[in-house]
Design a protein around this motif. Sequence first.
Motif, short mmCIF file in Angstrom:
data_model
loop_
_atom_site.label_atom_id
_atom_site.label_comp_id
_atom_site.label_asym_id
_atom_site.label_seq_id
_atom_site.Cartn_x
_atom_site.Cartn_y
_atom_site.Cartn_z
N LEU A 1 0.83 -1.20 0.00
CA LEU A 1 0.00 0.00 0.00
C LEU A 1 0.87 1.26 0.00
CD1 LEU A 1 -2.83 1.21 0.14
CD2 LEU A 1 -2.68 1.06 2.63
N ILE A 2 1.92 1.22 0.81
CA ILE A 2 2.84 2.38 0.86
C ILE A 2 3.54 2.56 -0.49
CG2 ILE A 2 4.94 3.26 1.94
CD1 ILE A 2 3.99 1.87 4.53
N ALA A 3 3.99 1.43 -1.07
CA ALA A 3 4.68 1.53 -2.36
C ALA A 3 3.76 2.09 -3.45
CB ALA A 3 5.20 0.15 -2.77
N ASN A 4 2.50 1.65 -3.43
CA ASN A 4 1.55 2.16 -4.43
C ASN A 4 1.32 3.66 -4.26
OD1 ASN A 4 1.30 -0.40 -5.44
ND2 ASN A 4 -0.62 -0.84 -4.37
N GLY A 5 1.14 4.08 -2.98
CA GLY A 5 0.94 5.51 -2.73
C GLY A 5 2.15 6.33 -3.13
N ALA A 6 3.36 5.81 -2.80
CA ALA A 6 4.57 6.55 -3.18
C ALA A 6 4.72 6.63 -4.69
CB ALA A 6 5.79 5.87 -2.55
N GLY A 7 4.39 5.53 -5.36
CA GLY A 7 4.48 5.56 -6.82
C GLY A 7 3.52 6.55 -7.43
N LEU A 8 2.32 6.68 -6.86
CA LEU A 8 1.36 7.64 -7.37
C LEU A 8 1.86 9.07 -7.20
CD1 LEU A 8 -1.43 8.20 -8.54
CD2 LEU A 8 -2.35 8.15 -6.21
N ILE A 9 2.48 9.34 -6.03
CA ILE A 9 3.00 10.69 -5.79
C ILE A 9 4.15 11.00 -6.73
CG2 ILE A 9 4.19 12.13 -4.08
CD1 ILE A 9 2.52 10.74 -1.94
N LEU A 10 5.00 9.99 -6.97
CA LEU A 10 6.12 10.20 -7.89
C LEU A 10 5.63 10.48 -9.31
CD1 LEU A 10 8.64 7.46 -6.71
CD2 LEU A 10 8.88 9.94 -6.49
N ARG A 11 4.61 9.75 -9.73
CA ARG A 11 4.07 10.00 -11.08
C ARG A 11 3.45 11.38 -11.19
NH1 ARG A 11 3.03 6.70 -15.16
NH2 ARG A 11 3.72 4.54 -15.07
N ALA A 12 2.74 11.79 -10.14
CA ALA A 12 2.07 13.09 -10.17
C ALA A 12 3.03 14.24 -9.86
CB ALA A 12 0.92 13.10 -9.16
N ARG A 13 4.22 13.90 -9.31
CA ARG A 13 5.22 14.92 -8.95
C ARG A 13 4.64 15.96 -7.98
NH1 ARG A 13 9.59 14.39 -12.21
NH2 ARG A 13 10.37 16.44 -11.61
N PRO B 1 12.56 16.96 -3.54
CA PRO B 1 12.84 15.72 -2.80
C PRO B 1 14.03 15.82 -1.85
CG PRO B 1 12.33 15.24 -5.09
CD PRO B 1 12.43 16.73 -4.99
N THR B 2 15.08 16.55 -2.22
CA THR B 2 16.27 16.62 -1.37
C THR B 2 15.97 17.33 -0.06
OG1 THR B 2 17.68 16.67 -3.34
CG2 THR B 2 18.67 17.40 -1.27
N ASP B 3 15.31 18.49 -0.12
CA ASP B 3 14.99 19.24 1.09
C ASP B 3 13.99 18.48 1.96
OD1 ASP B 3 16.65 21.19 0.15
OD2 ASP B 3 15.03 22.45 -0.66
N ILE B 4 13.01 17.79 1.30
CA ILE B 4 12.02 17.02 2.08
C ILE B 4 12.70 15.90 2.82
CG2 ILE B 4 10.03 15.48 1.83
CD1 ILE B 4 9.11 17.21 -0.50
#
Length: 426
Positions: free
Chosen positions: A338-350, A408-411
């Motif tokens: 579930l976490i991987a799917n959510g992270a992948g969605l955020i990465l795609r949407a930037r 991503p670096t600052d976050i």
Amino acid sequence: MNAAAPTQGAFSRGGALALVAVGVLLFTALAFLIGAGADFGGEGGQGQAHAASNGLNGYAGLVRLTEAQGYTVTRSRSPAELETDGLLVLTPPPGADAEELAKVLNERRYSGPTLVIVPKWRAGKPSDDLPLQVRAKFKRGWVVLDGVQASRWPRDLPAPYTFSLLVDGTQKGAPPAGWSGLGHTGQLPAAPVLYAKPAKGDGQRQLIVDASNRRLAFEVSLGADGTADEDAYPVTFLVDPDLANNYGLADPARASAAIALIDELTYGGDIYEVVFDLTLNGFGASENLLTLAFRPPFLAATLALMVALLIIGWRAFQRFGPPATATGPDIAFGKRQLIANGAGLILRARRYALLGAPYAALSARRLAERLGLARPDPEAIDAALARRLPDEEPFSRRAARLEAATNPTDILAAARALDDLNAKLS
């Protein structure tokens, strides 16, 4: 649960390509046959005298002979091609509509020359009374001639086309009649002669006559109003078709006269297109989208569409990446997936800025639990941290830095700063 084994496709890549290619070829052939409206199978209008008939009374031989002289020849099934500016050859049947034929002739007077070949013979299939060995020699389209008939429609034509048809030489044993005209002479293939009797003051110029000076072919030299018109194209009637049908073309002299007549009407080859009409014989076909798609100006769009379809088909057989293999269940279970799917969605949407505030709130709850606070209030967390870890940067300042981060670096750096506090309180 065991991983599912990869399944083998029903067809190989080459097999699928072959199926698609065969389907495209069959569809193309079907579309062509529908658009062309060709006569496949059947009797092909057996017994009629028209340009597609290879019987004795037909004109398939004249079509081939005209093509051999270098003319562009078309056998037309479209009423629209009656308006051609080339030579139009009409072969009306015995029961033709005189009014309809006259309309065609009048509308063409300023478009191009016209040749009207008058029907002569009654024809039909070989009789069952013929010996079997004789009937076996008949090819598709061959006919048996059964006497001469004089059509009535010529006398119903309006001036200046009106004439009457007469038959001579029907008595048994009569010799074939002679003929002359257009620089050629010869004999007809059979005794009966079909000739024209003109009306008075008809203004019709004879081109070919028989031995008794009766008209076998003539040209109308007057306009529709009965006066001379130098701008109008000629309308010529070939009264005895044995000078041009398959029966007559067996003789070189008659074949030469037929070509001389074509040359006369095309002004010695200045007009290079000859259209043999089939619509008056019942073979007309209306325009359809298939025929229009393969004619200018629509042909360019059709070719462009075909090229696009070829490109799409080629791309469909190209792989966009390595083949996917089944390494687990189709739907994975657990928090990690579930976490991987959510992270992948955020990465795609930037949409990285959405990560800061939720992670800061999560860190606040963790620190409040470790510090024994009732609520994850940032000020209460800062006060408790000041008593436990007086040398550390306050929580609120680290959380604000995380919420303000956009890349991503600052976050990641701000999140690690919050994780350091959790680690030091463990």
